[in-house]
Design a protein around this motif. Structure first.
Motif, PDB file in Angstrom:
ATOM      1  N   ARG A  66      41.078 -34.691  15.812  1.00  0.00           N
ATOM      2  CA  ARG A  66      41.086 -34.307  14.400  1.00  0.00           C
ATOM      3  C   ARG A  66      39.761 -33.662  14.003  1.00  0.00           C
ATOM      4  NH1 ARG A  66      40.052 -36.556   9.192  1.00  0.00           N
ATOM      5  NH2 ARG A  66      41.592 -35.839   7.652  1.00  0.00           N
ATOM      6  N   GLN A  67      38.655 -34.259  14.424  1.00  0.00           N
ATOM      7  CA  GLN A  67      37.344 -33.699  14.113  1.00  0.00           C
ATOM      8  C   GLN A  67      37.143 -32.347  14.806  1.00  0.00           C
ATOM      9  OE1 GLN A  67      37.873 -36.919  14.595  1.00  0.00           O
ATOM     10  NE2 GLN A  67      37.261 -37.645  12.559  1.00  0.00           N
ATOM     11  N   GLN A  68      37.755 -32.196  15.986  1.00  0.00           N
ATOM     12  CA  GLN A  68      37.664 -30.913  16.686  1.00  0.00           C
ATOM     13  C   GLN A  68      38.360 -29.817  15.882  1.00  0.00           C
ATOM     14  OE1 GLN A  68      36.071 -30.158  19.518  1.00  0.00           O
ATOM     15  NE2 GLN A  68      36.757 -28.032  19.554  1.00  0.00           N
ATOM     16  N   GLU A  69      39.527 -30.143  15.318  1.00  0.00           N
ATOM     17  CA  GLU A  69      40.245 -29.157  14.507  1.00  0.00           C
ATOM     18  C   GLU A  69      39.453 -28.816  13.244  1.00  0.00           C
ATOM     19  OE1 GLU A  69      42.780 -27.575  15.425  1.00  0.00           O
ATOM     20  OE2 GLU A  69      43.510 -28.750  17.114  1.00  0.00           O
ATOM     21  N   ILE A  70      38.838 -29.832  12.636  1.00  0.00           N
ATOM     22  CA  ILE A  70      38.028 -29.585  11.437  1.00  0.00           C
ATOM     23  C   ILE A  70      36.824 -28.711  11.789  1.00  0.00           C
ATOM     24  CG2 ILE A  70      36.563 -30.684   9.691  1.00  0.00           C
ATOM     25  CD1 ILE A  70      38.448 -33.106   9.808  1.00  0.00           C
ATOM     26  N   PHE A  71      36.194 -29.012  12.931  1.00  0.00           N
ATOM     27  CA  PHE A  71      35.048 -28.211  13.374  1.00  0.00           C
ATOM     28  C   PHE A  71      35.467 -26.762  13.611  1.00  0.00           C
ATOM     29  CE2 PHE A  71      32.479 -26.420  16.818  1.00  0.00           C
ATOM     30  CZ  PHE A  71      31.211 -26.545  16.284  1.00  0.00           C
ATOM     31  N   GLU A  72      36.595 -26.565  14.284  1.00  0.00           N
ATOM     32  CA  GLU A  72      37.075 -25.206  14.555  1.00  0.00           C
ATOM     33  C   GLU A  72      37.377 -24.462  13.258  1.00  0.00           C
ATOM     34  OE1 GLU A  72      40.331 -25.233  17.263  1.00  0.00           O
ATOM     35  OE2 GLU A  72      39.198 -26.193  18.875  1.00  0.00           O
ATOM     36  N   ALA A  73      37.974 -25.158  12.295  1.00  0.00           N
ATOM     37  CA  ALA A  73      38.261 -24.524  11.004  1.00  0.00           C
ATOM     38  C   ALA A  73      36.966 -24.144  10.297  1.00  0.00           C
ATOM     39  CB  ALA A  73      39.090 -25.460  10.134  1.00  0.00           C
ATOM     40  N   GLY A  74      35.980 -25.049  10.325  1.00  0.00           N
ATOM     41  CA  GLY A  74      34.699 -24.771   9.668  1.00  0.00           C
ATOM     42  C   GLY A  74      33.969 -23.611  10.298  1.00  0.00           C
ATOM     43  N   VAL A  75      33.927 -23.587  11.631  1.00  0.00           N
ATOM     44  CA  VAL A  75      33.266 -22.487  12.332  1.00  0.00           C
ATOM     45  C   VAL A  75      33.989 -21.171  12.048  1.00  0.00           C
ATOM     46  CG1 VAL A  75      32.783 -21.518  14.610  1.00  0.00           C
ATOM     47  CG2 VAL A  75      32.252 -23.906  14.149  1.00  0.00           C
ATOM     48  N   GLY A  76      35.320 -21.225  12.029  1.00  0.00           N
ATOM     49  CA  GLY A  76      36.090 -20.021  11.735  1.00  0.00           C
ATOM     50  C   GLY A  76      35.807 -19.486  10.347  1.00  0.00           C
ATOM     51  N   LEU A  77      35.729 -20.372   9.356  1.00  0.00           N
ATOM     52  CA  LEU A  77      35.449 -19.941   7.986  1.00  0.00           C
ATOM     53  C   LEU A  77      34.038 -19.360   7.864  1.00  0.00           C
ATOM     54  CD1 LEU A  77      37.106 -22.886   6.006  1.00  0.00           C
ATOM     55  CD2 LEU A  77      37.937 -20.529   6.183  1.00  0.00           C
ATOM     56  N   ILE A  78      33.077 -20.011   8.530  1.00  0.00           N
ATOM     57  CA  ILE A  78      31.708 -19.484   8.523  1.00  0.00           C
ATOM     58  C   ILE A  78      31.675 -18.104   9.181  1.00  0.00           C
ATOM     59  CG2 ILE A  78      29.379 -19.802   9.451  1.00  0.00           C
ATOM     60  CD1 ILE A  78      29.831 -22.829   9.162  1.00  0.00           C
ATOM     61  N   ALA A  79      32.406 -17.967  10.304  1.00  0.00           N
ATOM     62  CA  ALA A  79      32.444 -16.681  11.000  1.00  0.00           C
ATOM     63  C   ALA A  79      33.055 -15.592  10.118  1.00  0.00           C
ATOM     64  CB  ALA A  79      33.242 -16.807  12.301  1.00  0.00           C
ATOM     65  N   VAL A  80      34.099 -15.936   9.372  1.00  0.00           N
ATOM     66  CA  VAL A  80      34.723 -14.959   8.458  1.00  0.00           C
ATOM     67  C   VAL A  80      33.712 -14.498   7.414  1.00  0.00           C
ATOM     68  CG1 VAL A  80      36.452 -14.659   6.645  1.00  0.00           C
ATOM     69  CG2 VAL A  80      37.075 -15.784   8.780  1.00  0.00           C
ATOM     70  N   ILE A 188      36.410  -5.122  12.526  1.00  0.00           N
ATOM     71  CA  ILE A 188      35.906  -6.473  12.286  1.00  0.00           C
ATOM     72  C   ILE A 188      36.640  -7.144  11.123  1.00  0.00           C
ATOM     73  CG2 ILE A 188      33.878  -7.722  11.397  1.00  0.00           C
ATOM     74  CD1 ILE A 188      32.200  -5.891  13.217  1.00  0.00           C
ATOM     75  N   LEU A 189      37.035  -6.376  10.113  1.00  0.00           N
ATOM     76  CA  LEU A 189      37.788  -6.957   9.005  1.00  0.00           C
ATOM     77  C   LEU A 189      39.138  -7.487   9.483  1.00  0.00           C
ATOM     78  CD1 LEU A 189      36.984  -4.480   6.095  1.00  0.00           C
ATOM     79  CD2 LEU A 189      36.040  -6.760   6.481  1.00  0.00           C
ATOM     80  N   PHE A 190      39.782  -6.790  10.408  1.00  0.00           N
ATOM     81  CA  PHE A 190      41.028  -7.297  10.999  1.00  0.00           C
ATOM     82  C   PHE A 190      40.761  -8.574  11.790  1.00  0.00           C
ATOM     83  CE2 PHE A 190      42.696  -3.063  10.108  1.00  0.00           C
ATOM     84  CZ  PHE A 190      44.039  -3.320   9.837  1.00  0.00           C
ATOM     85  N   VAL A 191      39.667  -8.581  12.551  1.00  0.00           N
ATOM     86  CA  VAL A 191      39.306  -9.778  13.316  1.00  0.00           C
ATOM     87  C   VAL A 191      39.046 -10.948  12.384  1.00  0.00           C
ATOM     88  CG1 VAL A 191      37.558 -10.785  14.827  1.00  0.00           C
ATOM     89  CG2 VAL A 191      38.373  -8.460  15.249  1.00  0.00           C
ATOM     90  N   ALA A 192      38.313 -10.703  11.292  1.00  0.00           N
ATOM     91  CA  ALA A 192      38.006 -11.769  10.337  1.00  0.00           C
ATOM     92  C   ALA A 192      39.275 -12.320   9.699  1.00  0.00           C
ATOM     93  CB  ALA A 192      37.057 -11.240   9.256  1.00  0.00           C
ATOM     94  N   ALA A 193      40.246 -11.444   9.410  1.00  0.00           N
ATOM     95  CA  ALA A 193      41.514 -11.906   8.843  1.00  0.00           C
ATOM     96  C   ALA A 193      42.231 -12.834   9.818  1.00  0.00           C
ATOM     97  CB  ALA A 193      42.396 -10.709   8.487  1.00  0.00           C
ATOM     98  N   GLY A 194      42.208 -12.486  11.110  1.00  0.00           N
ATOM     99  CA  GLY A 194      42.818 -13.349  12.116  1.00  0.00           C
ATOM    100  C   GLY A 194      42.117 -14.694  12.230  1.00  0.00           C
ATOM    101  N   LEU A 195      40.781 -14.687  12.142  1.00  0.00           N
ATOM    102  CA  LEU A 195      40.030 -15.943  12.185  1.00  0.00           C
ATOM    103  C   LEU A 195      40.346 -16.814  10.980  1.00  0.00           C
ATOM    104  CD1 LEU A 195      36.513 -14.716  13.396  1.00  0.00           C
ATOM    105  CD2 LEU A 195      38.198 -16.026  14.704  1.00  0.00           C
TER     106      LEU A 195
END
Length: 276
Positions: A66-80, A188-195
């Motif tokens: 569960r924490q791994q999924e939260i971490f992945e979501a957080g990193v993805g949002l920061i990356a976006v 990059i905008l397309f990539v960010a949308a996917g993230l």
């Protein structure tokens, strides 16, 4: 492999341009002796970004599911956020970045006992910004792409950027930087949308987002995600053969306004320049 390659190529060229502008200005003004301080700042920034990336990656491996999924979501949002700000910052700052760097160099080299430290700090922060952008993007990408292709693509992109940087500085290579940053910005905008869509999916798997979970469409019979083309589209654009309504909405609500702002701003600038 393509996405990490292009991102690292773009980030690397941005960093190379900054270092190249600094080096050229120091040479033009007869202050080449300060290049040692510049390289200290550049190398320190690269080492720090690498350590941060390794620590975050190693730390996340110890998380429960569960924490791994939260971490992945957080990193993805920061990356976006970072990728989007990078695209729009470069679009806005490209025309003035050379003059701004010259002013920063002059300020850093004002008479005093800490000239070298100030110049090293300027180079450090300029390169560290590009490096940290790359760290969060690569973390988000590596979590969605298991295997060696993504790291290899990132390394090749970085090496290509270094090579182009030296080529541009020494005058043997000419590329249309305006067009390069324009098209990589759109990509990059397309990539960010996917993230972003991937972060919504991770939040659901972590149990933090349970709305809009009905399937928007089913293309598994036509273009499954595990096919060769589906895997390529997934790694580049975040394609899923059975996305939820939440993922599709996040993708579209981000991508279309971002593209309109990015391309619309360029159109207005071109019209204004033509009128003048």
């Amino acid at each position: 492999m393509l996405v990490p390659f292009l991102i690292m190529l773009r980030e690397g060229i941005e960093a190379a341009l900054i270092v190249g502008i600094v080096a050229s200005y120091l040479k033009q003004t007869g202050r080449q002796k300060w290049m040692g301080a510049v390289w200290i700042g550049v190398i320190t920034a690269c080492v720090l970004c690498l350590l941060i990336g390794l620590l975050l990656d190693l730390g996340s491996a110890e998380f429960p599911q569960r924490q791994q999924e939260i971490f992945e979501a957080g990193v993805g949002l920061i990356a976006v956020c970072i990728l989007t700000s990078m695209v729009f910052w470069m679009k806005k700052a490209a025309r003035a970045i050379k003059a701004q760097l010259h002013d920063s160099i002059d300020a850093a080299l004002k008479p005093g006992d800490r000239q070298g430290l100030a110049l090293a700090g300027m180079a450090f922060f300029a390169v560290a910004r590009e490096g940290l952008e790359s760290v969060f993007f690569l973390l988000a990408t590596f979590q969605q792409n298991v295997g060696t292709a993504a790291p290899i693509g990132a390394i090749i992109g970085l090496l290509a950027a270094i090579g182009l940087g030296f080529g541009i500085y020494y005058g043997g290579v000419r590329i249309n930087l305006k067009r390069f940053f324009h098209w990589t910005g759109v990509f990059i905008l397309f990539v960010a949308a996917g993230l972003l869509a991937g972060s919504v999916r991770s939040l659901h798997e972590a149990g933090l987002w349970n709305g809009l979970q009905s399937i928007a469409f089913d293309l598994s019979g036509v273009l499954p995600s595990d096919s060769v083309l589906g895997s390529v589209l997934g790694s580049i654009l975040g394609y899923q053969d059975m996305p939820t309504m939440g993922e599709v909405l996040a993708y579209c609500l981000f991508l279309f306004p971002a593209l309109a702002l990015f391309l619309g701003g360029l159109h207005r600038h071109a019209v204004a320049k033509t009128s003048a």
